[in-house]
Design an enzyme around this catalytic site. Structure first.
Site, PDB file in Angstrom:
ATOM      1  N   TYR A 100      -4.242   0.086  -5.166  1.00  0.00           N
ATOM      2  CA  TYR A 100      -2.912   0.649  -4.920  1.00  0.00           C
ATOM      3  C   TYR A 100      -2.253   1.135  -6.215  1.00  0.00           C
ATOM      4  O   TYR A 100      -1.230   1.826  -6.169  1.00  0.00           O
ATOM      5  CB  TYR A 100      -1.981  -0.368  -4.239  1.00  0.00           C
TER       6      TYR A 100
ATOM      7  N   LEU B 216       1.818  -2.200  12.199  1.00  0.00           N
ATOM      8  CA  LEU B 216       2.840  -1.366  12.865  1.00  0.00           C
ATOM      9  C   LEU B 216       2.314   0.005  13.265  1.00  0.00           C
ATOM     10  O   LEU B 216       3.086   0.834  13.764  1.00  0.00           O
ATOM     11  CB  LEU B 216       4.064  -1.206  11.948  1.00  0.00           C
TER      12      LEU B 216
ATOM     13  N   TRP C  85      -3.832  -6.052   8.706  1.00  0.00           N
ATOM     14  CA  TRP C  85      -3.197  -4.945   7.973  1.00  0.00           C
ATOM     15  C   TRP C  85      -2.826  -3.791   8.911  1.00  0.00           C
ATOM     16  O   TRP C  85      -3.406  -3.658   9.975  1.00  0.00           O
ATOM     17  CB  TRP C  85      -4.003  -4.492   6.775  1.00  0.00           C
TER      18      TRP C  85
ATOM     19  N   TRP D 235       0.849  -1.203   0.000  1.00  0.00           N
ATOM     20  CA  TRP D 235       0.000   0.000   0.000  1.00  0.00           C
ATOM     21  C   TRP D 235       0.887   1.256   0.000  1.00  0.00           C
ATOM     22  O   TRP D 235       1.865   1.313   0.766  1.00  0.00           O
ATOM     23  CB  TRP D 235      -0.879  -0.024   1.262  1.00  0.00           C
TER      24      TRP D 235
ATOM     25  N   LYS E   4      -6.682  -7.433  -4.638  1.00  0.00           N
ATOM     26  CA  LYS E   4      -8.034  -7.167  -4.115  1.00  0.00           C
ATOM     27  C   LYS E   4      -8.840  -6.368  -5.133  1.00  0.00           C
ATOM     28  O   LYS E   4      -8.285  -5.525  -5.851  1.00  0.00           O
ATOM     29  CB  LYS E   4      -7.959  -6.359  -2.812  1.00  0.00           C
TER      30      LYS E   4
ATOM     31  N   ASP F 179       1.297  -8.824  -0.859  1.00  0.00           N
ATOM     32  CA  ASP F 179      -0.083  -8.323  -0.852  1.00  0.00           C
ATOM     33  C   ASP F 179      -0.166  -7.012  -1.633  1.00  0.00           C
ATOM     34  O   ASP F 179       0.499  -6.031  -1.291  1.00  0.00           O
ATOM     35  CB  ASP F 179      -0.506  -8.084   0.612  1.00  0.00           C
TER      36      ASP F 179
ATOM     37  N   SER G 159     -12.161  -8.689   2.735  1.00  0.00           N
ATOM     38  CA  SER G 159     -11.348  -7.757   3.505  1.00  0.00           C
ATOM     39  C   SER G 159     -12.282  -6.706   4.104  1.00  0.00           C
ATOM     40  O   SER G 159     -13.208  -6.235   3.427  1.00  0.00           O
ATOM     41  CB  SER G 159     -10.321  -7.099   2.576  1.00  0.00           C
TER      42      SER G 159
ATOM     43  N   HIS H 247     -12.176  -5.997  -1.487  1.00  0.00           N
ATOM     44  CA  HIS H 247     -11.396  -5.085  -0.644  1.00  0.00           C
ATOM     45  C   HIS H 247     -12.249  -4.459   0.466  1.00  0.00           C
ATOM     46  O   HIS H 247     -11.843  -4.393   1.623  1.00  0.00           O
ATOM     47  CB  HIS H 247     -10.783  -3.987  -1.535  1.00  0.00           C
TER      48      HIS H 247
END
Ligand SMILES: NC(=O)c1ccc[n+]([C@@H]2O[C@H](COP(=O)([O-])OP(=O)(O)OC[C@H]3O[C@@H](n4cnc5c(N)ncnc54)[C@H](OP(=O)(O)O)[C@@H]3O)[C@@H](O)[C@H]2O)c1
Length: 274
Positions: free
Chosen positions: A50, A196, A193, A21, A75, A45, A145, A108
């Site tokens: 994107y 972090l 997803w 992404w 997606k 992925d 998703s 998605h």
């Protein structure tokens, strides 16, 4: 490193995925994918949204890693919902990626502009195209998703082939427990997803900083390890070679129960974009 989870159709999915992404710079994107594969990731992925499927395909070819060794996901874009659109655009994704099959293809988002009134029917029709492409061998696994409980409840009874994955925003502070439980009950593997996201907030958190000293790992590695121990499949993205390498080093240590508990109850102060 190549730990896998078995999907309901018997297909193995590597538990660590490299996300793409916002990787829209061609060199950054190609190099990121190439480095990820060089450092041992076997799961990539991307998404139609994107705008980088071609670059991802090129990165894969540049790496020299054989296509059949890679688990490749894309997606469906929000404006490609519906039976005819989905059917057409699966072939477009295959052409952009330069591959004959995708290992996983996801709807998605469940609720998209232009289908505010008929989103239930729209998802059912879209899924029919996914099932046909699965039967044809173009998609080796199919899934969802960002589907929450109400979206799952309205789609699942109409699926001839049950979705094998639900990809959700998941990290400490965003656990989506009800959705995860329902997805698992329906046989879906869970992908995480933006795992972090908590890094900036955690840099100020003494207990987390202590964990980094205790395990000799970075916050990123602790967050990704947390996902693996929750039996989520983390998707993580960096355009930096050193971070791509760092993020893969999560299979030779284990967070103890006390630290897992701390992360389970940790409060996220950021925005929740789900
Ligand atoms: N299904 C969906 O709706 C959905 C939505 C969002 C994302 N996704 C997928 O999930 C993937 C992961 O999510 P994400 O892209 O938000 O990534 P993430 O792994 O949560 O990373 C977020 C940011 O952290 C930085 N980062 C990476 N490794 C780091 C490290 N070791 N130390 C410090 N910072 C680090 C990255 O910046 P640098 O690149 O500058 O290193 C990145 O921009 C996406 O790429 C995409 O494939 C899916």
């Amino acid at each position: 490193m190549n730990q896998t989870i078995t999907l309901t159709n018997g297909k193995e999915i590597p538990v660590l995925g490299y996300g793409t992404w916002r990787n829209t710079d061609p060199d950054e994107c190609k190099n990121g994918v190439k480095w990820a594969l060089e450092y041992g990731y076997r799961h990539i992925d991307t998404a139609q949204m994107y705008g980088n499927e071609e670059m991802v395909g090129e990165g894969i070819r540049l790496s020299g890693v054989k296509r059949e060794e890679i688990f490749l996901t894309s997606k469906l874009n929000n404006d490609n919902h519906g039976y005819e659109n989905a059917k057409r655009t699966i072939d477009e994704s295959l052409a952009r990626l330069g591959t004959e099959y995708m290992d996983l293809f996801l709807i998605h988002w469940p609720f998209v502009q232009g289908h505010e009134e008929d989103w239930v029917e729209n998802n059912i029709e879209t899924w029919r195209a996914f099932e046909e492409a699965y039967d044809a061998g173009k998609l080796k696994a199919i899934g969802l998703s960002n589907f929450k409980v109400e979206h799952l409840e309205s789609l699942l009874p109409h699926c001839r082939i049950k979705p094998m994955v639900n990809q959700l925003r998941l990290h400490p502070g965003v656990l989506q427990e009800e959705t995860v439980a329902m997805s698992r009950e329906a046989g879906m593997a869970i992908e995480a997803w933006s795992p972090l996201s908590p890094i900036p907030q955690m840099q100020e958190d003494e207990a987390v900083v202590e964990m980094t000293e205790k395990y000799h790992r970075t916050i990123a590695q602790i967050l990704l390890r947390y996902c693996v121990q929750k039996e989520w499949i983390p998707l993580t993205k960096s355009v930096h070679e050193d971070r791509i390498k760092e993020n893969a080093a999560i299979f030779d240590f284990k967070l103890d129960e006390e630290d897992m508990d701390y992360l389970d109850q940790w409060q996220w102060q950021g925005d929740v974009f789900l």
